[in-house]
Design an enzyme around this catalytic site. Structure first.
Site, PDB file in Angstrom:
ATOM      1  CB  CYS A  66       2.342  -6.026  -4.695  1.00  0.00           C
ATOM      2  SG  CYS A  66       1.131  -6.977  -3.802  1.00  0.00           S
TER       3      CYS A  66
HETATM    4  N1  SAJ Z   1      11.464  -2.479  -0.090  1.00  0.00           N
HETATM    5  C1  SAJ Z   1      12.689  -1.843  -0.101  1.00  0.00           C
HETATM    6  N2  SAJ Z   1      12.759  -0.566   0.378  1.00  0.00           N
HETATM    7  C2  SAJ Z   1      11.657   0.091   0.856  1.00  0.00           C
HETATM    8  C3  SAJ Z   1      10.415  -0.573   0.859  1.00  0.00           C
HETATM    9  C4  SAJ Z   1      10.350  -1.866   0.377  1.00  0.00           C
HETATM   10  O1  SAJ Z   1      13.708  -2.405  -0.525  1.00  0.00           O
HETATM   11  O2  SAJ Z   1      11.787   1.244   1.292  1.00  0.00           O
HETATM   12  C5  SAJ Z   1      11.375  -3.834  -0.627  1.00  0.00           C
HETATM   13  C6  SAJ Z   1      10.897  -4.832   0.390  1.00  0.00           C
HETATM   14  O3  SAJ Z   1      11.981  -5.388   1.098  1.00  0.00           O
HETATM   15  C7  SAJ Z   1      10.205  -5.866  -0.481  1.00  0.00           C
HETATM   16  C8  SAJ Z   1       9.659  -5.042  -1.635  1.00  0.00           C
HETATM   17  O4  SAJ Z   1      10.401  -3.827  -1.646  1.00  0.00           O
HETATM   18  O5  SAJ Z   1      11.130  -6.798  -0.966  1.00  0.00           O
HETATM   19  C9  SAJ Z   1       8.180  -4.706  -1.500  1.00  0.00           C
HETATM   20  O6  SAJ Z   1       8.007  -4.196  -0.216  1.00  0.00           O
HETATM   21  P1  SAJ Z   1       6.650  -3.375   0.213  1.00  0.00           P
HETATM   22  O7  SAJ Z   1       6.942  -2.698   1.507  1.00  0.00           O
HETATM   23  O8  SAJ Z   1       6.164  -2.561  -0.902  1.00  0.00           O
HETATM   24  O9  SAJ Z   1       5.648  -4.539   0.591  1.00  0.00           O
HETATM   25  P2  SAJ Z   1       4.605  -5.321  -0.294  1.00  0.00           P
HETATM   26  O10 SAJ Z   1       5.164  -5.895  -1.522  1.00  0.00           O
HETATM   27  O11 SAJ Z   1       3.914  -6.233   0.659  1.00  0.00           O
HETATM   28  O12 SAJ Z   1       3.613  -4.179  -0.771  1.00  0.00           O
HETATM   29  C10 SAJ Z   1       2.358  -4.101  -0.203  1.00  0.00           C
HETATM   30  C11 SAJ Z   1       1.559  -3.331  -1.206  1.00  0.00           C
HETATM   31  N3  SAJ Z   1       0.175  -3.469  -0.888  1.00  0.00           N
HETATM   32  C12 SAJ Z   1      -0.678  -3.695  -1.892  1.00  0.00           C
HETATM   33  O13 SAJ Z   1      -0.328  -3.806  -3.049  1.00  0.00           O
HETATM   34  C13 SAJ Z   1      -2.091  -3.823  -1.513  1.00  0.00           C
HETATM   35  C14 SAJ Z   1       1.936  -1.865  -1.177  1.00  0.00           C
HETATM   36  O14 SAJ Z   1       0.975  -1.113  -1.955  1.00  0.00           O
HETATM   37  C15 SAJ Z   1       1.944  -1.345   0.213  1.00  0.00           C
HETATM   38  O15 SAJ Z   1       2.273   0.036   0.204  1.00  0.00           O
HETATM   39  C16 SAJ Z   1       2.982  -2.131   0.989  1.00  0.00           C
HETATM   40  O16 SAJ Z   1       2.475  -3.479   1.062  1.00  0.00           O
HETATM   41  C17 SAJ Z   1       3.176  -1.575   2.382  1.00  0.00           C
HETATM   42  O17 SAJ Z   1       3.084  -0.345   2.513  1.00  0.00           O
HETATM   43  O18 SAJ Z   1       3.493  -2.372   3.276  1.00  0.00           O
END
Ligand code: SAJ
Length: 440
Positions: free
Chosen positions: A275
């Site tokens: 995403c």
């Molecule tokens: N990440 C960081 N630092 C952060 C947060 C994330 O480096 O502070 C990295 C994670 O390790 C990962 C990537 O970014 O590699 C994405 O992480 P994410 O927490 O955004 O997780 P996702 O990709 O599963 O995003 C999903 C998304 N959901 C949908 O698109 C429906 C996002 O909108 C959500 O906000 C997120 O999950 C969530 O909150 O868990």
């Protein structure tokens, strides 16, 4: 009674027959939610293995239990098929297919086009179509409308109804699920939005009806671009703090004590998942077609994409400070998943870090409790998870924590490791004053 009124009545009495096209981590939970709301649901997927599993009452998605599936299959509320012709009997169809990026970085709409072309063969008056796949603003109107509306000369908003509703599934999350996460819904016309909102409102607790499909498409991109840019910000802050000799983790924790006007993000080795690294590039691609450069997105993408290089450079420097070289050293990478506590390695920065370490001549191995084997799609290398974590930690010249799974016993890893480069602050307080731990 108009076609619109008749269709809304079918949805409101739950006598409508609905289909979900694409039974992945978005489609299957949605199909189950429609079934549990009382609809007769047909899941459609070209993958016969998924179809057979579902019809046996088995789930292949961690967020959906086999009990939920088998109960709906037994009650006749859910069935699965590879046969798209069932669409000719459907009153509603949700399209939940992947929207990845091509190798060129451009949007890959092939799954949407394939689904749309199949649906076009079975279009009929009295059907509501909702696209859930994340895509650039305008896709629903420019891609689906002409292909579906042309069929049998149907008039959208009168004979049939077309809307966009962004998926908000966060795999593994238990607090916010498909049922209770507010759902944005925007139609090609006001009537389209009304019909689709009436349908989804029978199964999902909150439907936020917006004025157009474009507003709904853009809302989703704002949600995930917001995350990508803020992750890029803290990644650059990590680089800045390291240059200034300031502990970025302490800085972020301090800022996070602000109870308003701040949202905590943490630096890491890069941006993974299907995403966050991808969705914003759908917007920047779309804007290029109108000669507009989305500078924020491109800068954040550049910073995030460089983090694997930055991690390996920092590791090189840290080992050099210890009189060691990366070349020929044994490096154990902890965590291949793209984020903690998931079994999904898609776009994980672990692949980039491992590839870069190998190019520097390191002997690289990995451990991930959820991922037994990894294969680099592009470069072709692959490896198995080391069988014994603690033994591998002991034997490594350096342990690099890439994904901070909760199940890891960090005190034991710190005790047994010679040297740790921690890109996630997984070691936390254990790192304080510990010369064998360096954090991002
Ligand atoms: N990440 C960081 N630092 C952060 C947060 C994330 O480096 O502070 C990295 C994670 O390790 C990962 C990537 O970014 O590699 C994405 O992480 P994410 O927490 O955004 O997780 P996702 O990709 O599963 O995003 C999903 C998304 N959901 C949908 O698109 C429906 C996002 O909108 C959500 O906000 C997120 O999950 C969530 O909150 O868990």
């Amino acid at each position: 009674m108009t076609i619109k009124e008749a269709l809304i009545q079918k949805f409101q009495t739950r006598s409508a027959r609905v289909a979900v096209l694409g039974l992945g981590y978005v489609g299957l939970p949605l199909a189950v939610v429609f079934g549990q709301a009382g609809f007769s649901v047909t899941g459609i997927d070209p993958d016969a293995r998924k179809v057979e599993k579902l019809n046996r009452g088995e789930s292949y998605i961690p967020d959906v239990s086999s009990e939920e599936v088998s109960s709906l299959v037994r009650s006749g509320r859910l069935r699965a098929t590879t046969d798209f012709s069932v669409l000719q009997e459907m009153d509603g169809v949700s399209i939940c297919v992947p929207t990845p990026l091509r190798k060129t970085g451009d949007p890959d709409l092939s799954f949407i086009l394939a689904a749309t072309d199949e649906l076009a063969r079975y279009m009929h008056p009295g059907i509501a179509v909702v696209l859930e796949s994340t895509t650039y603003p305008g896709t629903t109107r420019e891609i689906l409308l002409p292909r579906l509306g042309a069929a049998q000369g149907l008039t959208v908003g009168v004979d049939w109804f077309l809307a966009f509703s962004p998926e908000r599934v966060d795999p593994g999350r238990r607090d916010w699920t498909t049922v209770n996460t507010p759902k944005v819904m925007g139609g090609i016309t006001e009537a389209c939005g009304e019909v689709a909102a009436a349908w989804y409102g029978m199964a999902i607790q909150t439907v936020h009806h917006v004025s157009s499909a474009e507003v709904a498409e853009m809302a989703k991109l704002l949600e995930n671009t917001f995350r990508m840019i803020n992750i890029g910000l803290v990644n650059e802050l990590a680089i800045i703090c390291e240059r200034l000799g300031i502990d970025v983790w302490e800085v972020i924790d301090a800022a996070a004590t602000k109870p308003f006007g701040f949202m905590k993000f943490t630096p890491g080795p890069g941006l993974g998942g299907h995403c966050i690294p991808i969705d914003p590039l759908y917007l920047s691609w779309r804007m290029k077609t109108v000669n507009y450069k989305t500078r924020f997105i491109e800068l954040a993408d550049e910073i995030n994409a460089n983090m694997p290089h930055y991690v390996v450079t920092r590791l090189l420097e840290a080992m050099n400070d210890r009189g060691a070289t990366l070349k020929g050293s044994r490096v154990l990478v902890l965590g291949a998943a793209y984020k903690p506590d998931v079994d999904d390695p898609r776009e994980s920065p672990a692949f980039d870090v491992i590839g870069l370490l190998q190019k520097k001549g390191a002997q690289v191995s990995y451990h991930d409790p959820y991922i037994p084997h990894i294969r680099h799609e592009h470069d072709g290398w692959e490896m198995d998870c080391v069988p014994d974590l603690i033994q591998a930690v002991r034997q490594a010249d350096a342990v690099v924590i890439i994904t901070n799974h909760s199940v890891y016993d960090y005190p034991a890893i710190v005790r047994e490791a010679k040297f740790i480069f921690d890109t996630r602050n997984a070691t936390g307080p254990l790192a304080k004053g510990n010369p064998k731990i360096v954090r991002l």
